[in-house]
Design an enzyme around this catalytic site. Structure first.
Site, PDB file in Angstrom:
ATOM      1  N   ASN A 211      46.969  36.388 116.735  1.00 54.27           N
ATOM      2  CA  ASN A 211      45.632  36.948 116.598  1.00 54.27           C
ATOM      3  C   ASN A 211      45.535  37.538 115.191  1.00 54.27           C
ATOM      4  O   ASN A 211      46.086  38.607 114.930  1.00 54.27           O
ATOM      5  CB  ASN A 211      45.414  38.026 117.676  1.00 54.27           C
ATOM      6  CG  ASN A 211      44.085  38.749 117.517  1.00 54.27           C
ATOM      7  OD1 ASN A 211      43.247  38.351 116.696  1.00 54.27           O
ATOM      8  ND2 ASN A 211      43.900  39.805 118.283  1.00 54.27           N
ATOM      9  N   TRP A 212      44.866  36.819 114.312  1.00 55.49           N
ATOM     10  CA  TRP A 212      44.820  37.246 112.906  1.00 55.49           C
ATOM     11  C   TRP A 212      43.844  38.404 112.689  1.00 55.49           C
ATOM     12  O   TRP A 212      43.764  38.948 111.589  1.00 55.49           O
ATOM     13  CB  TRP A 212      44.435  36.062 112.007  1.00 55.49           C
ATOM     14  CG  TRP A 212      45.430  34.934 112.006  1.00 55.49           C
ATOM     15  CD1 TRP A 212      46.574  34.840 112.747  1.00 55.49           C
ATOM     16  CD2 TRP A 212      45.367  33.733 111.213  1.00 55.49           C
ATOM     17  NE1 TRP A 212      47.223  33.666 112.472  1.00 55.49           N
ATOM     18  CE2 TRP A 212      46.513  32.967 111.535  1.00 55.49           C
ATOM     19  CE3 TRP A 212      44.456  33.229 110.273  1.00 55.49           C
ATOM     20  CZ2 TRP A 212      46.755  31.728 110.940  1.00 55.49           C
ATOM     21  CZ3 TRP A 212      44.706  31.997 109.691  1.00 55.49           C
ATOM     22  CH2 TRP A 212      45.856  31.255 110.021  1.00 55.49           C
ATOM     23  N   LYS A 213      43.073  38.729 113.708  1.00 58.24           N
ATOM     24  CA  LYS A 213      42.080  39.813 113.618  1.00 58.24           C
ATOM     25  C   LYS A 213      41.181  39.588 112.386  1.00 58.24           C
ATOM     26  O   LYS A 213      40.898  38.444 112.053  1.00 58.24           O
ATOM     27  CB  LYS A 213      42.780  41.176 113.632  1.00 58.24           C
ATOM     28  CG  LYS A 213      43.707  41.308 114.854  1.00 58.24           C
ATOM     29  CD  LYS A 213      44.193  42.700 115.133  1.00 58.24           C
ATOM     30  CE  LYS A 213      45.093  42.701 116.364  1.00 58.24           C
ATOM     31  NZ  LYS A 213      45.580  44.024 116.729  1.00 58.24           N
TER      32      LYS A 213
ATOM     33  N   HIS B 294      39.664  41.846 124.226  1.00 54.77           N
ATOM     34  CA  HIS B 294      40.710  42.542 123.454  1.00 54.77           C
ATOM     35  C   HIS B 294      40.388  44.035 123.421  1.00 54.77           C
ATOM     36  O   HIS B 294      39.217  44.421 123.380  1.00 54.77           O
ATOM     37  CB  HIS B 294      40.792  41.972 122.031  1.00 54.77           C
ATOM     38  CG  HIS B 294      41.999  42.441 121.294  1.00 54.77           C
ATOM     39  ND1 HIS B 294      42.055  43.678 120.685  1.00 54.77           N
ATOM     40  CD2 HIS B 294      43.210  41.860 121.104  1.00 54.77           C
ATOM     41  CE1 HIS B 294      43.262  43.830 120.147  1.00 54.77           C
ATOM     42  NE2 HIS B 294      43.978  42.743 120.373  1.00 54.77           N
TER      43      HIS B 294
ATOM     44  N   GLY C 153      49.776  40.259 116.687  1.00 49.35           N
ATOM     45  CA  GLY C 153      48.809  40.661 115.675  1.00 49.35           C
ATOM     46  C   GLY C 153      49.435  40.609 114.292  1.00 49.35           C
ATOM     47  O   GLY C 153      49.595  39.549 113.692  1.00 49.35           O
ATOM     48  N   GLY C 154      49.826  41.766 113.776  1.00 52.28           N
ATOM     49  CA  GLY C 154      50.325  41.900 112.405  1.00 52.28           C
ATOM     50  C   GLY C 154      51.357  40.855 111.996  1.00 52.28           C
ATOM     51  O   GLY C 154      51.248  40.248 110.919  1.00 52.28           O
TER      52      GLY C 154
END
Ligand code: 13P
Length: 253
Positions: free
Chosen positions: A9-11, A95, A234-235
């Protein structure tokens, strides 16, 4: 059995050149990986470029959100048919950042899950408690509420197309991961809840990802747990080496 699924999930990160560089790098580095489904979820603005970069590879494309209406006067929103048009297979729904910053509730999330399924998209439904809820002994209650609310009215055959992501909010972006034992306990609780809502066989087949500070250093112990079927990262999904290592987890170490 359940095929592991690792999603990045690159946000709200990466403009197109950086997105293409990462996607192309991953295609190259993960060419020989089989037995794990890998999904890239870039921001809307990079979906098309990433789709082109991963074409012909085993990597799949996912979006981070969608609106439930197919079209119309909904300024700023993106619909399911638009995501299908861009080549998306998956869509993350509910999310915790959507719940927190954009006030999404179970009712809206449920509409989105249903709409996604109706367009042939596979939802990744996120559930998870906040720190104060865990400290108050309410973690299971919150996850139960997210699950039953998000899945209300979802039929048996539709449920088999949904992935659940357990993301304890206190572990997201904080460097604090749930211990493998705590994560496993919640995954088991989710599976029990799905057994109650549907049946044992269906619950056994549903893939449940863990999310929250997943890194190369903790993926192996997490994946060694019997009810953890993958990760929503994520990160660490923004970095080629980290994400490639996470996909190459060694569940037995
Ligand atoms: P981090 O991996 O950065 O903690 O984010 C987890 C997450 O929210 C994935 O959806």
């Amino acid at each position: 059995m359940r095929k592991p699924i690792i999603a990045g999930n690159w946000k709200m990160n990466k403009i197109r050149p950086a997105a293409v560089e990462l996607a192309q790098g991953l295609v190259d580095r993960l060419k020989d990986v089989s037995g794990v489904e890998v999904v890239l979820c870039p921001p809307f603005t990079a979906l098309r470029e990433v789709a082109k970069s991963i074409e012909g590879s085993s990597l799949a494309l996912g979006a981070q959100n969608m609106y439930h209406q197919p079209s119309g006067a909904y300024t700023g929103e993106v619909s399911g048919p638009m995501l299908v048009d861009l080549g998306c297979k998956y869509v993350i729904i509910g999310h915790s950042e959507r719940r927190e910053y954009f006030k999404e509730d179970n009712a809206l999330i449920n509409l989105k899950v249903k709409a996604a399924l109706s367009y042939g998209l596979l939802p990744i439904l996120c559930v998870g408690e906040k720190l104060f809820e865990r400290e108050a002994g309410k973690a299971e209650e919150v996850v139960y509420d997210h699950l039953t609310g998000g899945l209300e009215g979802i039929a048996h055959e539709e449920m088999s197309r949904i992935v659940i992501a357990y993301e304890p909010v206190w572990a997201i972006g904080t460097g604090k991961t749930a211990t493998p034992e705590d994560a496993e306990a919640m995954h088991l609780f989710i599976r029990k809840t799905l057994t109650q809502m549907y049946d044992r066989e269906l619950a056994r087949g549903v893939r449940i990802q863990y999310g929250g500070s997943v890194k190369p250093g903790n993926i192996d112990v997490l994946m060694a747990e019997p009810d953890i079927d993958g990760a929503l990262v994520g990160g660490a999904s923004l970095d080629l080496n980290s994400f490639a290592r996470i996909v190459r987890f060694e569940a037995n170490s």
